[in-house]
Design a protein around this motif. Structure first.
Motif, PDB file in Angstrom:
ATOM      1  N   LYS A 112      43.302 -29.720   7.486  1.00 32.53           N
ATOM      2  CA  LYS A 112      42.359 -30.789   7.149  1.00 32.53           C
ATOM      3  C   LYS A 112      41.374 -30.983   8.305  1.00 32.53           C
ATOM      4  O   LYS A 112      41.786 -31.295   9.420  1.00 32.53           O
ATOM      5  N   PRO A 113      40.087 -30.782   8.053  1.00 31.44           N
ATOM      6  CA  PRO A 113      39.109 -30.983   9.132  1.00 31.44           C
ATOM      7  C   PRO A 113      38.739 -32.459   9.272  1.00 31.44           C
ATOM      8  O   PRO A 113      38.907 -33.234   8.337  1.00 31.44           O
ATOM      9  N   SER A 114      38.285 -32.807  10.441  1.00 31.74           N
ATOM     10  CA  SER A 114      37.797 -34.159  10.659  1.00 31.74           C
ATOM     11  C   SER A 114      36.282 -34.111  10.482  1.00 31.74           C
ATOM     12  O   SER A 114      35.563 -33.651  11.356  1.00 31.74           O
ATOM     13  N   ARG A 115      35.821 -34.569   9.321  1.00 30.48           N
ATOM     14  CA  ARG A 115      34.416 -34.334   8.958  1.00 30.48           C
ATOM     15  C   ARG A 115      33.431 -35.081   9.843  1.00 30.48           C
ATOM     16  O   ARG A 115      32.322 -34.618  10.067  1.00 30.48           O
ATOM     17  N   ILE A 116      33.851 -36.255  10.300  1.00 29.58           N
ATOM     18  CA  ILE A 116      32.907 -37.052  11.087  1.00 29.58           C
ATOM     19  C   ILE A 116      33.068 -36.808  12.577  1.00 29.58           C
ATOM     20  O   ILE A 116      32.086 -36.689  13.307  1.00 29.58           O
ATOM     21  N   ASP A 117      34.302 -36.671  13.028  1.00 32.00           N
ATOM     22  CA  ASP A 117      34.503 -36.503  14.462  1.00 32.00           C
ATOM     23  C   ASP A 117      34.288 -35.071  14.917  1.00 32.00           C
ATOM     24  O   ASP A 117      34.156 -34.811  16.114  1.00 32.00           O
ATOM     25  N   ASN A 118      34.283 -34.160  13.962  1.00 33.30           N
ATOM     26  CA  ASN A 118      33.989 -32.774  14.301  1.00 33.30           C
ATOM     27  C   ASN A 118      33.151 -32.206  13.174  1.00 33.30           C
ATOM     28  O   ASN A 118      33.609 -31.399  12.386  1.00 33.30           O
ATOM     29  N   PRO A 119      31.896 -32.676  13.071  1.00 37.17           N
ATOM     30  CA  PRO A 119      31.113 -32.367  11.878  1.00 37.17           C
ATOM     31  C   PRO A 119      30.777 -30.892  11.788  1.00 37.17           C
ATOM     32  O   PRO A 119      30.456 -30.258  12.785  1.00 37.17           O
ATOM     33  N   SER A 120      30.884 -30.339  10.569  1.00 39.57           N
ATOM     34  CA  SER A 120      30.531 -28.936  10.395  1.00 39.57           C
ATOM     35  C   SER A 120      29.315 -28.814   9.500  1.00 39.57           C
ATOM     36  O   SER A 120      28.844 -27.728   9.251  1.00 39.57           O
TER      37      SER A 120
END
Lengths: 332, 130
Positions: A76-84
């Motif tokens: 699960k990626p962290s969309r806001i804290d590690n935006p791609s």
């Protein structure tokens, strides 16, 4: 040192306007010429700084990351804290600008007996900063009542909400109190925290004092030494419609207030306050962390002279064939 | 310039927003409000003079009203002696608005132009019409 110097500077400015507008009566200079000059410097200064920053190349992606990077589909990626993606970047920047999210993470490190390193919550800077910036924005928007005719309803609305308390028969603006408290706190922490004091320069104290003087002169003018507010609006409307005029009988406190705003506007593009634009242009904030997915070409890369294998083979074909080395293209 | 499109459009949005007062007022006259003084009560005055001097009234009338209210409601004094020695009955409706009976052309002229909304008229009675 920085405090004394900044205070002296504020005093000099105050004396200048008090003498110029109050004693000598140079109302045209302080009411029209300096404000126009300040607005011009402000606008062109900001354009100059932003364009200059825009010309700086970004050799590689350096977003700060505080969460899981997007990788395999089952992680699960962290969309806001590690935006791609761009949407993630916009979301993170918006939260940063509106709520100062990274400041909320602020912690304080302390060496306890043992020796033991202890970290603890430190939310006061975040709170003080947030209150200050939001109050400033509200006050800024409220002032539009002096620069618009008729006053747009959103300005009246902000005024109504901010001014629902009363002092005597007048509205008491909550943000007036908040900004004074918040700026005083921001100054106070620079003085009492030794580490912060150590790194504080005149460039840190001066904007604080300038904004404090600005807010203080405004509060004095509104609640204590009243001026003819209708005449003030005549002057400000003259400025924005390019028909400048100087109505009679506006108290010197108004010129002091106006001069401090002008100084703030002039100083703005050349000071730390440019973080207004800088936050949007920070590569650590405005880039997506996608360097594994997309190629980011370093704009510094100069054209390198290369000798490809095809060219190499072309050059040495005969010799290679003689030596029995396998060739990619048998005949050439 | 790198990323020129995003940087320049951001800069453009900022410039449009920050210059709002300049383009919002284009083509508007923006004349200063002119409170009307032509009420019968004022026309009968031999000396056209307010409770205080005009500059004082323009800047400080809200503070005078506050003073009046405190005098009347807290201290029970109903008479105010002005700086020039003239005596006025302390009353928003019977004194200020007797001379300035044209509230809509007087008080409201200035207040609307500056978006000031005194809440006095929730309770006090403003003269009708005119």
């Amino acid at each position: 040192m920085g405090i004394g110097f900044s205070l002296l500077l504020i005093m000099a400015l105050l004396l200048a306007v008090f003498f110029g507008a109050g004693v000598l009566g140079w109302h045209l200079l302080f009411g029209v010429v300096i404000p126009y000059a300040a607005a011009t410097i402000f606008l062109f200064g900001i354009i100059y700084r932003v364009v200059k920053w825009g010309r700086a190349p970004i050799p590689f992606r350096i977003p700060t990351t505080c969460g899981q990077q997007k990788s395999l589909p089952w992680i699960k990626p962290s969309r806001i804290d590690n935006p791609s993606s761009a949407a993630g970047v916009i979301g993170r920047l918006a939260l940063e600008v509106l709520l100062f999210r990274s400041l909320f993470r602020n912690t304080k490190a302390e060496l306890r007996d043992g020796p033991r390193l202890a970290y603890h919550w430190e939310k006061w800077l975040w709170l003080g900063g947030l209150l200050f910036h939001w109050s400033f924005l509200t006050i800024f928007l409220r002032h539009l009542r002096f620069f618009t005719e008729p006053v747009p309803s959103f300005v009246s609305f902000i005024e109504g909400v901010d001014g629902f308390l009363r002092v005597g028969v007048q509205a008491l603006y909550i943000t007036d109190i908040l900004i004074l408290v918040a700026v005083t706190y921001l100054f106070w922490r620079r003085v009492v925290i030794p580490q912060v004091r150590y790194i504080s320069l005149p460039a840190d104290y001066f904007p604080l004092f300038l904004i404090l003087s600005l807010a203080f002169s405004g509060v004095l003018m509104r609640y204590f030494f009243r001026v003819d507010v209708s005449a003030v609006k005549e002057l400000t409307m003259g400025l924005v419609t390019f028909h400048p005029r100087i109505p009679e009988g506006i108290g010197v406190i108004f010129y002091i207030h106006l001069f401090f705003v002008s100084v703030l506007f002039v100083y703005f593009p050349y000071s730390k306050m440019m973080h207004l634009a800088g936050i949007f242009l920070s590569p650590t904030r405005n880039l997506a962390n996608n360097s594994r997915a997309c190629r980011h070409i370093n704009p510094w890369n100069y054209p390198v002279k290369v000798h490809t294998y095809e060219e190499y083979e072309e050059e040495f074909r005969g010799k290679m064939r003689e030596a029995g080395i396998p060739l990619e293209k048998e005949c050439g | 310039m790198y990323n020129a499109r995003s940087i320049l459009s951001g800069l453009g949005v900022f410039l449009v927003l920050i210059t709002f007062p300049f383009w919002y007022n284009v083509g508007k006259s923006a004349a200063a409000p002119e409170p009307k003084l032509d009420t019968p009560a004022i026309q009968q005055l031999s000396r056209k003079q307010c409770v205080g001097s005009t500059p004082y009234m323009r800047a400080n009338h809200m503070q005078l009203l506050e003073e009046w209210r405190t005098l009347a409601v807290r201290e029970g004094k109903r008479v105010y002696e002005a700086a020039d020695g003239k005596k006025y009955e302390i009353s928003l409706e019977k004194t200020c608005l007797k001379c300035h009976g044209n509230k809509a052309q007087f008080c409201d002229q200035c207040h609307n132009s500056l978006s000031v909304k005194p809440d006095c008229w929730n309770c006090h009675v403003a003269p009708e019409g005119r």
